[in-house]
Design an enzyme around this catalytic site. Structure first.
Site, PDB file in Angstrom:
ATOM      1  N   ILE A  84       0.841  -1.253   0.134  1.00 34.42           N
ATOM      2  CA  ILE A  84      -0.063  -0.067  -0.023  1.00 34.42           C
ATOM      3  C   ILE A  84       0.745   1.182  -0.008  1.00 34.42           C
ATOM      4  CG2 ILE A  84      -1.563   1.402   1.496  1.00 34.42           C
ATOM      5  CD1 ILE A  84      -3.206  -0.769   0.153  1.00 34.42           C
ATOM      6  N   GLY A 140       0.137  -5.364   0.452  1.00 38.86           N
ATOM      7  CA  GLY A 140      -0.870  -5.293  -0.447  1.00 38.86           C
ATOM      8  C   GLY A 140      -0.646  -6.365  -1.586  1.00 38.86           C
ATOM      9  N   ASP A 143      -1.708  -9.462  -0.492  1.00 39.53           N
ATOM     10  CA  ASP A 143      -3.115  -9.710  -0.712  1.00 39.53           C
ATOM     11  C   ASP A 143      -3.794  -9.969  -2.081  1.00 39.53           C
ATOM     12  OD1 ASP A 143      -3.722  -8.783   1.913  1.00 39.53           O
ATOM     13  OD2 ASP A 143      -3.049  -7.046   1.631  1.00 39.53           O
ATOM     14  N   GLU A 163       2.175  -5.743   7.382  1.00 35.14           N
ATOM     15  CA  GLU A 163       1.325  -4.614   8.267  1.00 35.14           C
ATOM     16  C   GLU A 163       1.820  -4.525   9.667  1.00 35.14           C
ATOM     17  OE1 GLU A 163      -0.667  -5.566   4.232  1.00 35.14           O
ATOM     18  OE2 GLU A 163       0.567  -6.764   5.596  1.00 35.14           O
ATOM     19  N   ASP A 171      -5.495  -6.325   5.964  1.00 35.05           N
ATOM     20  CA  ASP A 171      -7.002  -6.171   5.995  1.00 35.05           C
ATOM     21  C   ASP A 171      -7.354  -6.150   4.802  1.00 35.05           C
ATOM     22  OD1 ASP A 171      -6.262  -3.618   4.885  1.00 35.05           O
ATOM     23  OD2 ASP A 171      -7.242  -2.535   6.739  1.00 35.05           O
TER      24      ASP A 171
END
Length: 290
Positions: A84, A140, A143, A163, A171
């Site tokens: 991110i 991310g 993810d 994270e 998340d």
């Protein structure tokens, strides 16, 4: 049900208009495979706010495009994804609508859910999505990879769920998907420590299906795999993907009921008869488009 010609034409035209953070191309018009490239190499493909609109839009368009039977998620530049972008986190605080903590928390929850939905769009795409990972796959990026159906990488790739070192819990789906992919113990290990996982270890864990000797070999190998998937029955591939995801998330009896629904469709498809005929005639099957 497949898209109409008008819907497919509109989707193709919108794809041609392009995206702010992605490059979407079909390398060979004769091969029904599309590549989505993360295309902010100067930022090591960090995920910015526009990305979370671009990705689901691209996948939605490819879902209805008959000429897209397999999707490859890859990246331009030296790294797959550095996670991110801090601009995303900074963009949240100034936009909090109220000094009331409850109101602010509700607002932030809505933003997080929208980012989650963008990543989950990979799973919701009816076409199989193969991740082709090189260099860094961090935060991310993990993810994104975890949401793909098949993950391949080059031997220079490494993975970090970072994270926890930013005082956050991952998340966007890693904590939900990784335990199913690599097992609970491995997921706890890499999520709590934030340590670097090499390509070799990622393969041993089951995170990666195949490790290629270089980014060039990765591109060639994944393109070959994508083409092989594209030659299979679109209905069967879409149904298998949907059933696997439902079975992962539901109890066995619900999963069995769901697969019965899908197979009730597949058993009426001419693809079944074509597959049998092609096998007998020792030729490649000519499957219908989805």
């Amino acid at each position: 049900m497949g898209a109409s010609e008008a819907e497919a034409s509109a989707a193709a035209e919108e794809l041609r208009r392009g995206f702010q953070t992605l490059e979407v191309i079909q390398k060979d018009p004769a091969v029904p495979v599309y590549h989505i490239y993360l295309n902010t190499a100067a930022r090591h493909n960090a995920l910015t706010v526009p990305f979370f609109s671009d990705l689901p839009r691209a996948l939605s368009l490819l879902s209805v495009l008959p000429s897209a039977r397999t999707v490859v998620l890859a990246a331009r530049g030296s790294h797959f994804c550095s996670g991110i972008d801090f601009s995303v986190l900074r963009s949240l605080s100034p936009s909090l609508p109220s000094a009331d903590p409850a109101t602010s928390a509700d607002f932030l929850r809505g933003r997080i859910l929208s980012f989650q939905a963008a990543v989950s769009a990979i799973e919701h795409c009816r076409k199989p999505v193969i991740a082709a990972i090189h260099g860094a796959c961090v935060g991310g990026g993990v993810d994104l990879a975890a949401a793909c159906d098949i993950r391949c990488c080059s031997d220079d790739a490494f993975f970090e769920v970072k994270e926890v070192d930013l005082a956050l819990a991952a998340d966007l789906g890693s904590l939900q998907r990784l335990p199913h992919i690599i097992g609970y113990g491995n997921a706890v290990d890499i999520s709590l420590t934030g340590r670097r996982v090499s390509a070799v270890e990622a393969k041993a864990m089951g995170l990666i299906s195949t490790v290629f000797s270089s980014p060039v070999a990765l591109e060639v190998g994944v393109d070959r795999l994508a083409k092989e998937l594209a030659e299979k029955s679109s209905v069967a591939v879409a149904g298998t993907k949907a059933v696997l995801l439902r079975s992962r998330d539901e109890k066995v009896d619900v999963g069995l009921d769901y697969v019965a629904t899908w197979n009730s469709i597949m058993l009426m498809s001419p693809d079944l008869e074509e597959a049998a005929a092609a096998r007998i005639q020792k030729r490649k099957p000519n499957f219908s488009k989805l």
